[in-house]
Design an enzyme around this catalytic site. Sequence first.
Site, PDB file in Angstrom:
ATOM      1  N   ASN A 264       0.811  -1.230   0.000  1.00 11.17           N
ATOM      2  CA  ASN A 264       0.000   0.000   0.000  1.00 11.17           C
ATOM      3  C   ASN A 264       0.842   1.278   0.000  1.00 11.17           C
ATOM      4  O   ASN A 264       0.461   2.274  -0.619  1.00 11.17           O
ATOM      5  CB  ASN A 264      -0.982  -0.011   1.169  1.00 11.17           C
ATOM      6  CG  ASN A 264      -0.306  -0.039   2.502  1.00 11.17           C
ATOM      7  OD1 ASN A 264       0.770  -0.595   2.647  1.00 11.17           O
ATOM      8  ND2 ASN A 264      -0.922   0.579   3.479  1.00 11.17           N
TER       9      ASN A 264
ATOM     10  N   GLU B 135       7.425   0.593  15.990  1.00  7.09           N
ATOM     11  CA  GLU B 135       8.468   1.122  15.123  1.00  7.09           C
ATOM     12  C   GLU B 135       8.653   2.610  15.456  1.00  7.09           C
ATOM     13  O   GLU B 135       7.933   3.163  16.273  1.00  7.09           O
ATOM     14  CB  GLU B 135       8.062   0.951  13.654  1.00  7.09           C
ATOM     15  CG  GLU B 135       7.908  -0.507  13.262  1.00  7.09           C
ATOM     16  CD  GLU B 135       7.635  -0.710  11.770  1.00  7.09           C
ATOM     17  OE1 GLU B 135       6.674  -0.104  11.260  1.00  7.09           O
ATOM     18  OE2 GLU B 135       8.374  -1.466  11.134  1.00  7.09           O
TER      19      GLU B 135
ATOM     20  N   CYS C  47      -3.253   1.511   6.392  1.00  6.55           N
ATOM     21  CA  CYS C  47      -3.648   0.805   7.618  1.00  6.55           C
ATOM     22  C   CYS C  47      -4.238   1.771   8.635  1.00  6.55           C
ATOM     23  O   CYS C  47      -4.952   1.361   9.540  1.00  6.55           O
ATOM     24  CB  CYS C  47      -2.442   0.079   8.198  1.00  6.55           C
ATOM     25  SG  CYS C  47      -1.032   1.158   8.429  1.00  6.55           S
TER      26      CYS C  47
ATOM     27  N   THR D   7      -1.197 -13.058   7.795  1.00  6.53           N
ATOM     28  CA  THR D   7       0.211 -13.313   7.448  1.00  6.53           C
ATOM     29  C   THR D   7       1.082 -13.157   8.691  1.00  6.53           C
ATOM     30  O   THR D   7       2.015 -13.938   8.909  1.00  6.53           O
ATOM     31  CB  THR D   7       0.700 -12.340   6.347  1.00  6.53           C
ATOM     32  OG1 THR D   7      -0.301 -12.236   5.344  1.00  6.53           O
ATOM     33  CG2 THR D   7       1.984 -12.794   5.730  1.00  6.53           C
TER      34      THR D   7
ATOM     35  N   GLY E  48       2.073  -5.972   7.277  1.00  8.75           N
ATOM     36  CA  GLY E  48       1.154  -6.618   6.342  1.00  8.75           C
ATOM     37  C   GLY E  48      -0.106  -7.033   7.059  1.00  8.75           C
ATOM     38  O   GLY E  48      -0.453  -6.473   8.102  1.00  8.75           O
TER      39      GLY E  48
ATOM     40  N   GLU F 259       3.582  -5.207  12.285  1.00  5.24           N
ATOM     41  CA  GLU F 259       2.655  -4.091  12.100  1.00  5.24           C
ATOM     42  C   GLU F 259       1.544  -4.606  11.208  1.00  5.24           C
ATOM     43  O   GLU F 259       1.767  -4.837  10.018  1.00  5.24           O
ATOM     44  CB  GLU F 259       3.362  -2.897  11.446  1.00  5.24           C
ATOM     45  CG  GLU F 259       4.505  -2.320  12.240  1.00  5.24           C
ATOM     46  CD  GLU F 259       4.083  -1.756  13.577  1.00  5.24           C
ATOM     47  OE1 GLU F 259       2.889  -1.416  13.742  1.00  5.24           O
ATOM     48  OE2 GLU F 259       4.937  -1.677  14.479  1.00  5.24           O
TER      49      GLU F 259
HETATM   50  P1  NDP Z   1       0.196  -9.299   3.210  1.00  6.62           P
HETATM   51  O1  NDP Z   1       0.205  -9.782   4.609  1.00  6.62           O
HETATM   52  O2  NDP Z   1      -0.494 -10.116   2.197  1.00  6.62           O
HETATM   53  O3  NDP Z   1       1.679  -9.130   2.656  1.00  6.62           O
HETATM   54  C1  NDP Z   1       2.641  -8.307   3.273  1.00  6.62           C
HETATM   55  C2  NDP Z   1       4.017  -8.779   2.852  1.00  6.62           C
HETATM   56  O4  NDP Z   1       4.237 -10.083   3.377  1.00  6.62           O
HETATM   57  C3  NDP Z   1       4.181  -8.906   1.344  1.00  6.62           C
HETATM   58  O5  NDP Z   1       5.510  -8.600   0.999  1.00  6.62           O
HETATM   59  C4  NDP Z   1       3.885 -10.365   1.111  1.00  6.62           C
HETATM   60  O6  NDP Z   1       4.423 -10.830  -0.071  1.00  6.62           O
HETATM   61  C5  NDP Z   1       4.556 -10.980   2.326  1.00  6.62           C
HETATM   62  N1  NDP Z   1       4.069 -12.308   2.700  1.00  6.62           N
HETATM   63  C6  NDP Z   1       2.884 -12.889   2.404  1.00  6.62           C
HETATM   64  N2  NDP Z   1       2.830 -14.137   2.940  1.00  6.62           N
HETATM   65  C7  NDP Z   1       4.012 -14.349   3.587  1.00  6.62           C
HETATM   66  C8  NDP Z   1       4.574 -15.432   4.339  1.00  6.62           C
HETATM   67  N3  NDP Z   1       3.917 -16.561   4.542  1.00  6.62           N
HETATM   68  N4  NDP Z   1       5.794 -15.282   4.855  1.00  6.62           N
HETATM   69  C9  NDP Z   1       6.479 -14.130   4.682  1.00  6.62           C
HETATM   70  N5  NDP Z   1       6.020 -13.075   3.972  1.00  6.62           N
HETATM   71  C10 NDP Z   1       4.797 -13.174   3.440  1.00  6.62           C
HETATM   72  O7  NDP Z   1      -0.350  -7.828   3.262  1.00  6.62           O
HETATM   73  P2  NDP Z   1      -0.671  -6.886   2.046  1.00  6.62           P
HETATM   74  O8  NDP Z   1       0.525  -6.734   1.170  1.00  6.62           O
HETATM   75  O9  NDP Z   1      -1.948  -7.353   1.463  1.00  6.62           O
HETATM   76  O10 NDP Z   1      -0.869  -5.479   2.770  1.00  6.62           O
HETATM   77  C11 NDP Z   1      -2.067  -5.079   3.306  1.00  6.62           C
HETATM   78  C12 NDP Z   1      -2.081  -5.318   4.802  1.00  6.62           C
HETATM   79  O11 NDP Z   1      -1.021  -4.641   5.418  1.00  6.62           O
HETATM   80  C13 NDP Z   1      -3.339  -4.769   5.443  1.00  6.62           C
HETATM   81  O12 NDP Z   1      -3.856  -5.701   6.361  1.00  6.62           O
HETATM   82  C14 NDP Z   1      -2.842  -3.537   6.177  1.00  6.62           C
HETATM   83  O13 NDP Z   1      -3.606  -3.178   7.270  1.00  6.62           O
HETATM   84  C15 NDP Z   1      -1.481  -3.953   6.564  1.00  6.62           C
HETATM   85  N6  NDP Z   1      -0.663  -2.787   6.853  1.00  6.62           N
HETATM   86  C16 NDP Z   1      -0.323  -2.514   8.145  1.00  6.62           C
HETATM   87  C17 NDP Z   1       0.387  -1.378   8.458  1.00  6.62           C
HETATM   88  C18 NDP Z   1       0.802  -1.091   9.865  1.00  6.62           C
HETATM   89  O14 NDP Z   1       1.700  -0.283  10.028  1.00  6.62           O
HETATM   90  N7  NDP Z   1       0.204  -1.687  10.873  1.00  6.62           N
HETATM   91  C19 NDP Z   1       0.786  -0.430   7.414  1.00  6.62           C
HETATM   92  C20 NDP Z   1       0.386  -0.820   6.100  1.00  6.62           C
HETATM   93  C21 NDP Z   1      -0.316  -1.952   5.839  1.00  6.62           C
HETATM   94  P3  NDP Z   1       3.550 -10.819  -1.419  1.00  6.62           P
HETATM   95  O15 NDP Z   1       2.730  -9.598  -1.444  1.00  6.62           O
HETATM   96  O16 NDP Z   1       4.569 -10.809  -2.450  1.00  6.62           O
HETATM   97  O17 NDP Z   1       2.744 -12.052  -1.368  1.00  6.62           O
END
Ligand code: NDP
Length: 480
Positions: free
Chosen positions: A150, A461, A282, A230, A226, A248
Amino acid sequence: MLHLQNYINGTFLAPVSGAYLPNINPATGEVYSQIPDSDERDVQAAVEAAQAAFPAWSAFSAEKRGRFLIKLSELIDQNLERLAKAETTDNGKPLSLSRTVDIPRASSNLYFFGTGVQHFASEAHSMEGVAVNYTVRKPLGVVACISPWNLPLYLFTWKIAPALAAGNCVVAKPSEITPYTAHLLAELCVEAGLPAGVLNIVHGTGPKAGAAMCEHPEVKAISFTGGTQTGKTIARTAAPMFKKLSLELGGKNATVIFADCDFEKTVSTALQAAFANQGQICLCGSRILVERPLYDRFKAAFLERVKNLTVGDPMEEGSRMGALVSEVHLQKVQNYIALAQEEGGTLLTGGERVYMKGRCANGYFLQPTVFEGLPHTCRTNTEEIFGPVVTLMPFDTEEEALTYANYTQYGLAASVWTQDLTRAHRVAHQLQSGIVWVNTWLLRDLRTPFGGTKQSGVGREGGWEALRFFTDPQNVCIKL
Ligand code: NDP
């Protein structure tokens, strides 16, 4: 067609498997680049490079490491336009946002930690006349940084900057959906003269490349941003290996508006909090709670402004909202719109996919969408949608507002709108969230602790919190 490469040991490498994944521009629906479909073999090479680089990098003075980060920050500034266009192409967000928020913030992250580490100090504890204790903070070694789609470069640098500043070597993975600016950052690392192996960027999917990073025994800490699911998977991997973990995760944030608020400021900021980056932050305020005497007036003004939010080609100056990040994500958000209707919500505006003409005819655009009439307990009001969909809910008392606001598994952020200072403090302290803004939203001071409670994450963080996470304290006790 652009072919991105992994950045390992200071050089650009094809994935060992030779396999690539298509990378789509969400505003056009077209594949515009190929990215490495890396696996554990690429991760192994990256970890080995990081291990080899660690002794020299960690032995540099904080000032010397800091200077590399400051140099990178300067290079980001010099390449602002190119990086902003890359971010918008990859993510679908308005170019104006990439230009004014994402890329400048990426530069600030590197500058902040590049300078901050030079002021990082540890404690001493004197046992009067008996002994003196002092704490040494040591870098961990090789650490993994995994970031979402994002805010691609913004969150990628938010992790790697403190990790590197503290003396670690990094193996990092951007989201496979938005890898482009991380690739460009690797090019800037070469230009900055960053020693080989200090930062390694492995592209690919989460379940393959990301999981291999988390599982690797030589990776001492994982900093992940993420989704909550995850995060749980990563925590399960990391726990038996006793890795340090910073998570996070998701949010379902409340915007709590009292009748005595500064009306104009509240409406315009609540709008921004709801729909910035197509609601894919987020921290977005997706549940808007309004004290009943103000409810109708707020609703009318809010809807008026929503209608003026232009959904358009993100490369065009006038577009306030761009495309959602992917077709899969668009469908997920559309499913939530259907769910809100099934749950009895009244659709006040939006709800439809937007079909553009011209170059964006196949893009993933959605109208900003507002519902009312849903209970605070329903799925629409408790699950993270992560798109341009918000609900309005009236409340009668402060207690009721707090019950609604706290009624989710998440606890990332909230904003409170009131002119009553006492109430602002009182409500802020009772909100179950890691961050509370009063009469503002997304105002960030990089020194403050950033993160969520409940299922929004573990750890914080920002500022010293990040530098502490990326170091291990050792106490030395000297008997006098
Ligand atoms: P994901 O959890 O799908 O992915 C985040 C990252 O983790 C990506 O690089 C993804 O790779 C990787 N990933 C996925 N599965 C695994 C695994 N099993 N092991 C290790 N790495 C993995 O999140 P999104 O990318 O869909 O992002 C959206 C989410 O992030 C929302 O829930 C949002 O709220 C959260 N978020 C939280 C923030 C915070 O500060 N609290 C800030 C911004 C977002 P790939 O995409 O290549 O599959």
